[in-house]
Design a protein around this motif. Structure first.
Motif, short mmCIF file in Angstrom:
data_model
loop_
_atom_site.label_atom_id
_atom_site.label_comp_id
_atom_site.label_asym_id
_atom_site.label_seq_id
_atom_site.Cartn_x
_atom_site.Cartn_y
_atom_site.Cartn_z
N LYS A 1 -1.86 -5.01 5.29
CA LYS A 1 -1.56 -3.58 5.23
C LYS A 1 -2.52 -2.77 6.10
CE LYS A 1 -1.37 0.32 1.96
NZ LYS A 1 -2.41 1.10 2.64
N ILE A 2 -3.80 -3.08 5.99
CA ILE A 2 -4.80 -2.35 6.78
C ILE A 2 -4.63 -2.66 8.26
CG2 ILE A 2 -7.27 -2.10 7.25
CD1 ILE A 2 -7.71 -2.80 4.26
N TYR A 3 -4.45 -3.93 8.59
CA TYR A 3 -4.37 -4.33 9.99
C TYR A 3 -3.13 -3.77 10.66
CZ TYR A 3 -4.75 -6.99 14.27
OH TYR A 3 -4.87 -7.32 15.60
N ARG A 4 -2.00 -3.85 9.99
CA ARG A 4 -0.74 -3.44 10.62
C ARG A 4 -0.38 -1.97 10.41
NH1 ARG A 4 1.99 -7.47 12.82
NH2 ARG A 4 1.49 -9.62 12.24
N GLY A 5 -0.81 -1.39 9.28
CA GLY A 5 -0.41 -0.02 8.99
C GLY A 5 -1.53 0.98 8.83
N GLY A 6 -2.75 0.49 8.60
CA GLY A 6 -3.85 1.41 8.38
C GLY A 6 -3.68 2.19 7.08
N ASP A 7 -4.33 3.35 7.03
CA ASP A 7 -4.21 4.24 5.87
C ASP A 7 -4.31 5.67 6.39
OD1 ASP A 7 -4.57 5.83 3.59
OD2 ASP A 7 -5.59 4.22 2.50
N ALA A 8 -3.17 6.28 6.62
CA ALA A 8 -3.12 7.61 7.24
C ALA A 8 -3.84 8.65 6.41
CB ALA A 8 -1.68 8.02 7.48
N GLU A 9 -3.75 8.56 5.09
CA GLU A 9 -4.36 9.56 4.23
C GLU A 9 -5.88 9.60 4.37
OE1 GLU A 9 -3.14 9.11 0.21
OE2 GLU A 9 -1.03 9.58 0.61
N ARG A 10 -6.47 8.46 4.66
CA ARG A 10 -7.93 8.39 4.82
C ARG A 10 -8.36 8.36 6.28
NH1 ARG A 10 -10.30 3.49 1.96
NH2 ARG A 10 -8.30 2.52 2.46
N GLY A 11 -7.41 8.50 7.17
CA GLY A 11 -7.74 8.51 8.59
C GLY A 11 -8.11 7.15 9.13
N VAL A 12 -7.54 6.09 8.55
CA VAL A 12 -7.79 4.74 9.02
C VAL A 12 -6.60 4.28 9.87
CG1 VAL A 12 -8.16 2.33 8.36
CG2 VAL A 12 -9.17 4.18 6.99
N PRO A 13 -6.76 4.16 11.18
CA PRO A 13 -5.64 3.72 12.02
C PRO A 13 -5.39 2.24 11.85
CG PRO A 13 -7.63 3.90 13.34
CD PRO A 13 -7.99 4.41 11.96
N ALA A 14 -4.20 1.81 12.17
CA ALA A 14 -3.88 0.38 12.13
C ALA A 14 -4.70 -0.36 13.17
CB ALA A 14 -2.40 0.17 12.42
N CYS A 15 -5.31 -1.47 12.77
CA CYS A 15 -6.09 -2.27 13.71
C CYS A 15 -5.21 -2.75 14.87
CB CYS A 15 -6.69 -3.48 13.01
SG CYS A 15 -7.65 -3.12 11.52
N ALA B 1 -3.01 -1.27 16.44
CA ALA B 1 -2.78 -0.27 17.48
C ALA B 1 -3.67 -0.51 18.70
CB ALA B 1 -3.04 1.13 16.93
N CYS B 2 -4.86 -1.03 18.45
CA CYS B 2 -5.80 -1.30 19.55
C CYS B 2 -5.93 -2.79 19.86
CB CYS B 2 -7.18 -0.74 19.24
SG CYS B 2 -7.25 1.06 19.11
N HIS B 3 -5.89 -3.60 18.81
CA HIS B 3 -6.15 -5.03 18.99
C HIS B 3 -4.88 -5.87 19.09
CE1 HIS B 3 -10.47 -4.54 18.46
NE2 HIS B 3 -10.19 -3.71 17.47
N GLY B 4 -3.72 -5.21 18.97
CA GLY B 4 -2.45 -5.91 19.13
C GLY B 4 -1.97 -6.55 17.84
N PRO B 5 -0.67 -6.73 17.69
CA PRO B 5 -0.09 -7.26 16.46
C PRO B 5 -0.56 -8.67 16.12
CG PRO B 5 1.56 -7.17 18.20
CD PRO B 5 0.38 -6.40 18.69
N THR B 6 -0.93 -9.46 17.12
CA THR B 6 -1.43 -10.81 16.85
C THR B 6 -2.91 -10.94 17.20
OG1 THR B 6 -0.73 -11.59 19.05
CG2 THR B 6 0.84 -11.85 17.23
#
Length: 217
Positions: A136-150, A152-157
């Motif tokens: 969840k954190i890697y692929r979607g992050g947490d918008a409410e806490r300002g945590v972007p999906a990992c 987004a920068c490091h790629g889906p794999t």
């Protein structure tokens, strides 16, 4: 063919082509800056192997895997361990500071290119109970806490983006936890976005996403 001979060939070609003195200098500089994988292997074997493995596949999570990592990223990190212009190193590590102090810019290019050319060994997630949270954190992050999906920068794999974001796929989870914690606590200061993101993650979330990343391929 040795470096001197190659440089002379570049010079002769440039002169024959009628290039300006500035163009000749640039052509020679480009030739000099080309990574030498054989020299890189020598440095890796003699200097880096004890911690990172001769092929960049370290034996445990105390030291990162470097095999398959983007060379531009490796060069940046090596420079960050080295004080410059009277300023302290951007990344503090007594062991690495001693090592990079003996490396020239060309040495860094050489060893980075060598490790980048090695095949990384796969890693594995070990905690089935935290896979969903890590994903969840890697692929979607947490918008409410300002945590972007990992991703987004490091790629889906976890393959990263050359020169900007490192490859994470298969990296030791222990090492990822250590680095996220260092960013969180401010003991690693060479990436402000990671400092901000890590501060918004709990210790359990850091462990979950690190374990998930270890299993990416």
């Amino acid at each position: 063919m040795n470096r001197l001979c190659k440089s002379l060939m570049v010079l002769e070609f440039a002169v024959a082509a009628g290039l300006s003195a500035v163009a000749v200098q640039k052509a020679m500089a480009a030739d000099q800056a080309k990574p030498d994988l054989n020299r890189g292997q020598t440095i890796a074997t003699q200097v880096c192997a004890a911690c990172h493995g001769a092929d960049g596949n370290s034996a445990g999570g105390a030291y990162p895997k470097l095999a398959g990592q983007h060379p531009e990223y490796l060069v940046k990190q090596l420079h960050d361990f080295k004080p410059a212009d009277g300023k302290p190193a951007a990344r503090s590590n007594p062991i690495m500071a001693g090592i990079v102090g003996a490396l020239s810019d060309q040495d860094m290019q050489n060893v980075a290119a060598y490790f980048a050319a090695q095949a990384p060994k796969p890693g594995y997630a070990h905690n089935a109970s935290t896979v969903a949270l890590g994903q969840k954190i890697y692929r979607g992050g947490d918008a409410e806490r300002g945590v972007p999906a990992c991703a987004a920068c490091h790629g889906p794999t976890g393959q990263g983006i050359p020169s900007q974001y490192p490859r994470l796929s298969g990296q030791w989870s222990e090492y990822i936890v250590a680095q996220l914690t260092a960013f969180q606590q401010g003991t690693r200061n060479n990436n402000e976005p990671m400092h901000a993101v890590s501060q918004r993650l709990s210790d359990s979330e850091i462990k979950a996403v690190a374990d998930y990343i270890a299993g990416l391929h």
